[in-house]
Design a protein around this motif. Structure first.
Motif, PDB file in Angstrom:
ATOM      1  N   ILE A  63       0.914  -1.092  -0.185  1.00 38.90           N
ATOM      2  CA  ILE A  63       0.456   0.341   0.161  1.00 38.90           C
ATOM      3  C   ILE A  63       0.742   1.256   0.462  1.00 38.90           C
ATOM      4  O   ILE A  63       1.643   1.895   0.981  1.00 38.90           O
ATOM      5  N   VAL A  80      -7.404  -4.233  -4.449  1.00 37.25           N
ATOM      6  CA  VAL A  80      -8.517  -4.358  -3.227  1.00 37.25           C
ATOM      7  C   VAL A  80      -8.829  -5.007  -2.320  1.00 37.25           C
ATOM      8  O   VAL A  80      -8.538  -6.113  -1.390  1.00 37.25           O
ATOM      9  N   VAL A 111      -6.438  -2.947   5.331  1.00 37.12           N
ATOM     10  CA  VAL A 111      -7.416  -2.126   3.937  1.00 37.12           C
ATOM     11  C   VAL A 111      -8.905  -2.466   4.970  1.00 37.12           C
ATOM     12  O   VAL A 111      -9.627  -3.372   5.086  1.00 37.12           O
ATOM     13  N   VAL A 147     -12.441   1.809   1.092  1.00 38.07           N
ATOM     14  CA  VAL A 147     -12.288   2.532  -0.296  1.00 38.07           C
ATOM     15  C   VAL A 147     -12.491   4.330  -0.334  1.00 38.07           C
ATOM     16  O   VAL A 147     -13.589   4.195  -0.018  1.00 38.07           O
ATOM     17  N   THR A 207      -6.246   8.871   4.654  1.00 37.49           N
ATOM     18  CA  THR A 207      -6.033   7.849   4.122  1.00 37.49           C
ATOM     19  C   THR A 207      -4.866   7.434   4.666  1.00 37.49           C
ATOM     20  O   THR A 207      -4.119   6.252   4.861  1.00 37.49           O
ATOM     21  N   TYR A 211      -8.070   2.465   1.843  1.00 38.93           N
ATOM     22  CA  TYR A 211      -7.558   2.394   0.674  1.00 38.93           C
ATOM     23  C   TYR A 211      -7.782   4.246  -0.625  1.00 38.93           C
ATOM     24  O   TYR A 211      -8.365   3.828  -0.741  1.00 38.93           O
TER      25      TYR A 211
END
Length: 522
Positions: free
Chosen positions: A98, A211, A221, A224, A289, A295
């Motif tokens: 990431i 993802v 995660v 998103v 984030t 994400y």
């Protein structure tokens, strides 16, 4: 030449086979000699099985069953600093990490193992991609995942989240080209004819699929997130909903159309309406984030560009692998112009075509930092305060992908043009009058075309593709305002308002006779 997507049988299976095809060097009809590929087995791959899958098996389960034989054949990709030397291994990251920026704070790019891809010649890739068109075989029915080896080669097909996006219409704009531009080879690539009504689906299927893979790997995660001027949030929320992944959307309050706003709401996104512009939302989502397990889905994330580049490959495919002279792309955050360049350049480097088209990036005059940078001779870039524009998705004054856009344009002898509000709305109305129903952003691109055609830069027989990035149905209010002549300080020269008529036969006849006479005189 008809440019509709070809539906044809092929002796190639839906995945690359262990042995590349041996071909004697000869002309292939595209001006490219076939490159001989070393192999001890010159026989073609076996033909794909034609029997129907078991009745209790869905297409994803079928793909899972074949995954042991349909693997990625050693293809790979990684993150590297943007515009890095391909031979450098000093800084690179797995796509399973990431990471959004390089150590120096610069942009990242997805770099493919081109040597592995070059083990197969251009004819192989053309035939493979053509063999997947129009199929329902998972995941190759998607216009993005039909190029899987060039997108995310190492992802398992079972992790892919797809709505079979892409494969969008390439429309011959016959009447618009003839009537307004004296052109006979003008095309509009309708990327807005897609699952959520914009080209953003092409990139979002890639990002959300990755993802989904990360979550299965127990990476941190939870959801998103994105900042959006409308279309990104629609795509993100739809694909996350399909995957069962939470989506978080930052929208600038009162700056997007109602149709764009309702999409993430309907798809269950957590929507924050923030009293700022897109650039303000972008700054906030980047800060959030970095602190929370969310994400980042904006085009700062280079994964999306891997999906968006397939639209360029698709254009070549729809032209039977002939290269257009010009491709005109609206530009806001500027990732898409680079994505088109990357798609065309990969096709050239891997031998599918022998050149790339010239690219034009079209900006709204109210949000035109790239245009000003171009007109200055590419001197020091300066962001601008974006003013309100009907082309709301490109109302961006500090684009994230400025370096990518400049690189693409400088490497294809590209051009940047701009469109005023009146110019883009008039162009939209003119296009609609010839049977299209386009968005204001496409009006920006058409304005750029009109200017370049009038100045003689684009010739009457140049094969030109205008990229339409969103569906006109997302922007009906702007069309209503235009045709009602309800836009301050705008003449609305091509407005077509309804005629108010009394409810009696004589009045209706008088109006119709007057209308028919006006048409007959033309």
């Amino acid at each position: 030449m008809a440019a509709s997507t070809r539906f044809q049988s092929s002796r190639f299976s839906l995945s690359p086979q262990p042995k590349p095809i041996f071909r004697n060097p000869r002309s292939n009809g595209h001006g490219i000699p076939f490159r001989a590929c070393a192999s001890s087995d010159p026989s073609p791959p076996p033909q794909a099985l034609k029997h129907r899958r078991p009745a209790d098996e869905n297409i994803r389960e079928e793909a899972r069953r074949h995954s042991s034989t349909h693997n990625h054949q050693g293809f790979s990709a990684r993150y590297v600093p943007f515009n890095a030397d391909p031979a450098s291994t000093d800084e690179s990251y797995s796509l399973d990490e990431i990471v959004y920026r390089s150590r120096s704070g610069g942009l990242l790019d997805v770099q493919h193992d081109m040597d592995a891809l070059k083990r197969y010649d251009g004819e192989y890739w053309r035939s493979l991609f053509d063999s997947r068109v129009g199929k329902t075989t998972w995941p190759y029915g998607s216009g993005v995942w039909s190029k899987k080896e060039w997108v995310l080669p190492e992802i398992d097909s079972d992790d892919i989240i797809s709505a079979f996006e892409g494969n969008s219409n390439l429309f011959w704009a016959e009447r618009f080209g003839k009537q307004f531009l004296d052109m006979n080879d003008l095309w509009v690539k309708h990327c807005g004819i897609s699952h959520t009504g914009s080209f953003k689906d092409l990139g979002m299927t890639v990002l959300v699929s990755q993802v989904n893979r990360l979550r299965k790997m127990n990476r941190p995660v939870v959801g998103v997130g994105c900042a959006s001027t409308g279309d990104t949030s629609a795509a993100l929320s739809a694909y996350c909903a399909s995957a069962g992944i939470p989506s978080i959307v930052f929208l600038p309050a009162n700056r997007i159309s109602l149709a764009q706003l309702v999409q993430p709401i309907a798809n269950g996104a957590f929507v924050l309406s923030i009293d700022t512009d897109f650039d303000g939302c972008m700054q906030l989502i980047r800060e959030v984030t970095s602190e929370l397990p969310i994400y980042l889905a904006n085009s700062l994330n280079s994964l999306r560009l891997e999906g968006q580049k397939t639209a360029a490959i698709e254009i070549l495919q729809q032209f039977d692998w002939e290269v257009p002279d010009w491709v005109i792309v609206p530009g806001g955050n500027l990732g898409n112009i680079y994505a088109f360049y990357k798609g065309f350049h990969m096709c050239k480097e891997l031998g599918l075509v022998d050149r790339i088209p010239r690219l034009v990036c079209a900006q709204a005059a109210n949000a035109n930092p790239l245009y000003l940078h171009y007109k200055s001779g590419w001197n020091e870039f300066k962001s601008v305060k974006a003013n309100t524009t009907f082309a709301s998705a490109i109302q961006i004054g500090d684009p994230v992908s400025i370096d990518r856009a400049v690189f693409a344009l400088q490497n294809c002898n590209g051009i940047v043009e701009e469109a005023t509000e009146e110019e883009l709305m008039d162009a939209m109305a003119q296009a609609d009058s010839t049977g299209m129903f386009i968005c204001p952003h496409t009006g920006v691109a058409l304005t750029a075309l009109i200017k370049l055609r009038n100045s003689g830069v684009i010739g009457p027989t140049d094969r030109t593709v205008v990229v339409s990035t969103a569906h006109g149905l997302k922007f009906t209010q702007s069309k209503i305002d235009y045709h009602s002549k309800d836009i301050p300080d705008m003449a609305c020269r091509f407005a077509n308002p309804p005629v108010q008529v009394k409810a009696d036969f004589g009045s209706v006849m008088d109006v119709l006779k007057k209308y028919l006479l006006s048409k007959d005189s033309k």
